[in-house]
Motif scaffolding. Structure first.
Motif, short mmCIF file in Angstrom:
data_model
loop_
_atom_site.label_atom_id
_atom_site.label_comp_id
_atom_site.label_asym_id
_atom_site.label_seq_id
_atom_site.Cartn_x
_atom_site.Cartn_y
_atom_site.Cartn_z
N CYS A 40 82.65 29.27 5.04
CA CYS A 40 83.10 30.44 5.81
C CYS A 40 81.95 30.96 6.68
CB CYS A 40 83.61 31.52 4.87
SG CYS A 40 84.39 32.91 5.70
N LYS A 41 80.73 30.97 6.14
CA LYS A 41 79.55 31.36 6.92
C LYS A 41 79.38 30.43 8.11
CE LYS A 41 76.73 32.97 3.03
NZ LYS A 41 75.46 32.69 2.33
N PHE A 42 79.53 29.14 7.84
CA PHE A 42 79.38 28.13 8.89
C PHE A 42 80.32 28.43 10.05
CE2 PHE A 42 81.11 24.17 10.68
CZ PHE A 42 79.97 23.68 11.30
N CYS A 43 81.58 28.66 9.72
CA CYS A 43 82.57 28.96 10.76
C CYS A 43 82.26 30.28 11.46
CB CYS A 43 83.96 29.00 10.15
SG CYS A 43 84.54 27.41 9.52
N GLY A 47 81.19 31.88 15.86
CA GLY A 47 81.88 32.93 16.60
C GLY A 47 83.36 32.67 16.80
N PRO A 48 83.91 33.20 17.89
CA PRO A 48 85.36 33.10 18.15
C PRO A 48 85.87 31.67 18.20
CG PRO A 48 84.33 34.68 19.64
CD PRO A 48 83.22 33.96 18.94
N LYS A 54 88.01 30.31 10.18
CA LYS A 54 87.42 31.30 9.28
C LYS A 54 88.48 32.24 8.72
CE LYS A 54 84.14 35.09 8.93
NZ LYS A 54 83.20 36.00 9.64
N ASN A 55 89.37 32.72 9.57
CA ASN A 55 90.41 33.64 9.11
C ASN A 55 91.31 32.99 8.05
OD1 ASN A 55 89.45 35.56 10.89
ND2 ASN A 55 90.95 35.09 12.48
N GLU A 56 91.61 31.72 8.26
CA GLU A 56 92.42 30.99 7.29
C GLU A 56 91.68 30.85 5.96
OE1 GLU A 56 95.95 28.21 6.72
OE2 GLU A 56 95.49 29.99 7.89
N ILE A 57 90.39 30.52 6.04
CA ILE A 57 89.58 30.37 4.83
C ILE A 57 89.54 31.67 4.04
CG2 ILE A 57 87.23 30.04 3.97
CD1 ILE A 57 86.79 28.08 6.27
N ARG A 106 96.29 24.57 2.08
CA ARG A 106 95.75 25.02 3.37
C ARG A 106 94.23 24.91 3.39
NH1 ARG A 106 101.05 24.89 2.71
NH2 ARG A 106 102.18 25.68 4.53
N LEU A 107 93.59 25.24 2.28
CA LEU A 107 92.14 25.08 2.19
C LEU A 107 91.77 23.59 2.24
CD1 LEU A 107 91.31 27.70 -0.60
CD2 LEU A 107 90.80 27.89 1.83
N HIS A 108 92.56 22.78 1.60
CA HIS A 108 92.36 21.33 1.59
C HIS A 108 92.39 20.77 3.02
CE1 HIS A 108 92.70 17.18 0.31
NE2 HIS A 108 93.89 17.06 0.88
#
Length: 210
Positions: A40-43, A47-48, A54-57, A106-108
């Motif tokens: 999540c940090k990576f994404c 940025g946008p 990121k929002n999905e994660i 979804r995470l997969h």
């Protein structure tokens, strides 16, 4: 005093994915979610451009944490236990039930995109453009499950991805050497996690859960 930046920790991601690999080809969900904190940090550092990922994660990880915290038993400790529980209890057919199997799927799918993108990044030289890599990685993985509007937004965002050397510096900071030393280990662990999950879902006919 400038606040220290909490960069993407590739080593921690590797350790979490590696710890999630259990006996009997199972996956520990807690360790899996720990790895996703770093992804999540990576994404987020991109940025946008990667906000849709990121929002999905974030949303799916929160659901998984809630399911685990609200369950008095160990149904959501591992992938196999989760699938067995929701199948045997017929929860996948229950209306208004927030399914762990659907959420984890979804995470997969997101992991497939991120690991594909990072592998391609690792194979290029520092002066390489990454926009085409992002476009191709998304198209071949996560993009297959998104509607037209999300796809177009993602494709536009990919155009603004920086060169590899700038991307690595932005995401990893002083830990940039991890791209050479740790990335292969992390990808091997992520591949094993992905393949185990894929086979487990396939065995139960769950890869196409709506």
């Amino acid at each position: 005093m400038t606040e220290a930046v909490d960069y993407f920790d590739m080593k921690k991601t590797y350790e979490s994915f590696n710890s999630s690999l259990l006996e009997d080809e199972d996956i520990d969900i807690g360790s899996y979610l720990d790895a996703y904190k770093e992804l999540c940090k990576f994404c987020g550092f991109l940025g946008p451009v990667f906000s849709f990922v990121k929002n999905e994660i974030v949303s799916k990880s929160e659901i998984m944490h809630q399911l685990r915290n609200n369950c008095q038993e160990d149904h959501f400790d591992t992938v196999k236990k989760m699938i067995e529980h929701e199948n045997e209890s017929q929860l996948l057919q229950k209306k208004n039930y927030v399914s762990g199997c659907r959420t984890f799927l979804r995470l997969h799918r997101g992991l497939d995109f991120i690991r594909t993108f990072l592998r391609r990044i690792g194979e290029t030289d520092l002066d390489s453009e990454t926009s085409a890599i992002g476009y191709e990685s998304y198209s071949n993985t996560l993009g297959k499950y998104h509607g037209w509007c999300i796809q177009q937004a993602a494709y536009v965002g990919m155009k603004f991805l920086p060169k590899k050397k700038n991307l690595v510096l932005k995401v990893c900071g002083s830990n940039s050497e991890d791209v050479e030393n740790v990335l292969p280990l992390m990808l091997n662990a992520a591949d094993e996690v992905y393949n185990r999950t894929e086979q487990c879902y396939k065995a139960h006919g769950l890869l196409d859960l709506p």
